[in-house]
Design a protein around this motif. Structure first.
Motif, PDB file in Angstrom:
ATOM      1  N   ILE A 188      13.102 -39.439  33.439  1.00 37.87           N
ATOM      2  CA  ILE A 188      11.737 -38.934  33.651  1.00 37.87           C
ATOM      3  C   ILE A 188      11.795 -37.952  34.820  1.00 37.87           C
ATOM      4  O   ILE A 188      11.744 -38.340  35.978  1.00 37.87           O
ATOM      5  CB  ILE A 188      10.750 -40.074  33.979  1.00 37.87           C
ATOM      6  CG1 ILE A 188      10.768 -41.134  32.897  1.00 37.87           C
ATOM      7  CG2 ILE A 188       9.344 -39.513  34.189  1.00 37.87           C
ATOM      8  CD1 ILE A 188      10.200 -40.699  31.566  1.00 37.87           C
ATOM      9  N   LYS A 191       8.723 -32.606  35.292  1.00 37.85           N
ATOM     10  CA  LYS A 191       7.791 -32.135  34.264  1.00 37.85           C
ATOM     11  C   LYS A 191       7.231 -33.291  33.436  1.00 37.85           C
ATOM     12  O   LYS A 191       6.026 -33.345  33.156  1.00 37.85           O
ATOM     13  CB  LYS A 191       8.481 -31.116  33.361  1.00 37.85           C
ATOM     14  CG  LYS A 191       8.796 -29.801  34.055  1.00 37.85           C
ATOM     15  CD  LYS A 191       9.437 -28.808  33.107  1.00 37.85           C
ATOM     16  CE  LYS A 191       9.738 -27.489  33.807  1.00 37.85           C
ATOM     17  NZ  LYS A 191      10.388 -26.517  32.887  1.00 37.85           N
ATOM     18  N   THR A 192       8.093 -34.225  33.058  1.00 35.15           N
ATOM     19  CA  THR A 192       7.615 -35.371  32.272  1.00 35.15           C
ATOM     20  C   THR A 192       6.704 -36.245  33.105  1.00 35.15           C
ATOM     21  O   THR A 192       5.666 -36.725  32.625  1.00 35.15           O
ATOM     22  CB  THR A 192       8.796 -36.198  31.736  1.00 35.15           C
ATOM     23  OG1 THR A 192       9.631 -35.361  30.928  1.00 35.15           O
ATOM     24  CG2 THR A 192       8.314 -37.368  30.900  1.00 35.15           C
ATOM     25  N   ARG A 195       3.358 -34.603  33.217  1.00 30.19           N
ATOM     26  CA  ARG A 195       2.635 -34.728  31.939  1.00 30.19           C
ATOM     27  C   ARG A 195       2.045 -36.122  31.768  1.00 30.19           C
ATOM     28  O   ARG A 195       0.907 -36.280  31.318  1.00 30.19           O
ATOM     29  CB  ARG A 195       3.572 -34.406  30.772  1.00 30.19           C
ATOM     30  CG  ARG A 195       3.841 -32.928  30.581  1.00 30.19           C
ATOM     31  CD  ARG A 195       4.394 -32.646  29.185  1.00 30.19           C
ATOM     32  NE  ARG A 195       5.645 -33.347  28.945  1.00 30.19           N
ATOM     33  CZ  ARG A 195       6.846 -32.845  29.176  1.00 30.19           C
ATOM     34  NH1 ARG A 195       6.963 -31.630  29.689  1.00 30.19           N
ATOM     35  NH2 ARG A 195       7.936 -33.532  28.901  1.00 30.19           N
ATOM     36  N   LEU A 196       2.821 -37.141  32.137  1.00 32.20           N
ATOM     37  CA  LEU A 196       2.336 -38.510  31.976  1.00 32.20           C
ATOM     38  C   LEU A 196       1.142 -38.786  32.880  1.00 32.20           C
ATOM     39  O   LEU A 196       0.140 -39.371  32.458  1.00 32.20           O
ATOM     40  CB  LEU A 196       3.471 -39.492  32.285  1.00 32.20           C
ATOM     41  CG  LEU A 196       4.600 -39.560  31.257  1.00 32.20           C
ATOM     42  CD1 LEU A 196       5.766 -40.397  31.800  1.00 32.20           C
ATOM     43  CD2 LEU A 196       4.093 -40.147  29.940  1.00 32.20           C
ATOM     44  N   VAL A 216      10.186 -42.730  25.976  1.00 35.48           N
ATOM     45  CA  VAL A 216       9.567 -42.809  27.301  1.00 35.48           C
ATOM     46  C   VAL A 216       9.205 -44.250  27.625  1.00 35.48           C
ATOM     47  O   VAL A 216       9.439 -44.730  28.746  1.00 35.48           O
ATOM     48  CB  VAL A 216       8.314 -41.904  27.361  1.00 35.48           C
ATOM     49  CG1 VAL A 216       7.544 -42.134  28.661  1.00 35.48           C
ATOM     50  CG2 VAL A 216       8.716 -40.438  27.240  1.00 35.48           C
TER      51      VAL A 216
END
Length: 262
Positions: A188, A191-192, A195-196, A216
């Protein structure tokens, strides 16, 4: 307005930007920064927060890699200047605030939580973005000395990271910070993580979500022990036991004739 200065952060910057041919160049640079901040910001109250322990036991006990890469047997070249700078600040009558077993970021979080009225925090440490609360607390992040400061409020956090303005702490837990020896959740990245948090609003909501992509969800489940430990390490502590403090900006030096040790 209360102005809170992250001493170690600014001292480190001046150590690496002011020529070493200048005697006590880091202290010289820090005092110039401080004078500029006072002249530009006109604070009614001021505190310089210091690290009494830059690698506190409660953080190392939770995550042993915390700042482990910074441990060295070599003498710290900044330490003599750090000590002299404290003497100068004390002679000027400026409040130097630290607490045994805590970092400057914890002292700043505690003073900000206690404050009644607006607080400006001056630091190059992004960890303190977690304290941003409109309209009360913002971070002034040095870009060019303190002549050019990025004013970090909730809108700036959203602009930079695409997350809710008060969600930086949760974002940091997921992302990690290699500069502090914090790996974050494997798989993670920044960027991830953004987003989350943007999609769910908080880490608690992310972990409770039932619609996450399977990969994820598996990574988050596997990282539960890390996240539990990181919650004790990453957020600045806002309940440091501090004595009563007079943070009023001094109108004159407290000890103008006291010689300083070198």
């Amino acid at each position: 307005m209360l102005l809170l200065i992250d001493y170690s952060s600014l001292l480190f910057r001046t150590f690496h930007t002011i020529p070493s041919s200048v005697p006590m160049h880091s202290v010289y640079g820090f005092l110039n920064m401080l004078a500029r901040l006072i002249a530009d910001r006109h604070p009614e109250r001021l505190a310089v927060a210091v690290d009494e322990d830059w690698r506190p036991a409660f953080r190392v006990d939770a995550i042993t890699s915390y700042k482990a890469h910074r441990v060295s047997d070599e003498p710290d070249p900044i330490e003599p200047q750090e000590a002299l700078g404290r003497e100068v600040l004390a002679a000027l009558g400026i409040a130097v605030v630290g607490a045994e077993g805590f970092e400057a970021e914890d002292v700043i979080a505690t003073l900000a939580a206690r404050a009644r009225g607006p607080v400006d925090v001056v630091s190059g440490d992004r960890d303190l973005f977690a304290l941003v609360r409109d309209p009360d607390v913002r971070v002034l992040y040095p870009l060019v000395g303190v002549t050019k400061l990025l004013q970090v409020d909730e809108a700036e956090i959203t602009r930079r990271y695409g997350i809710p303005g008060r969600a930086y702490g949760d974002f940091a837990l997921l992302r990690g910070d290699p500069s502090d020896g914090l790996p974050g959740v494997p798989g993670i990245g920044e960027k991830t993580a953004a987003r989350l948090i943007a999609a769910h609003g908080s880490l608690a909501n992310v972990l409770a979500a039932k619609t996450l992509p399977p990969a994820v969800a598996r990574r988050l489940e596997a990282a539960e022990p890390y996240l539990a430990a990181a919650r004790r390490v990453v957020p600045p502590v806002a309940e440091v036991p501090l004595p009563p403090l007079d943070l009023a900006l001094p109108k004159a030096p407290r000890h103008p004739l006291v010689p300083l040790s070198m």
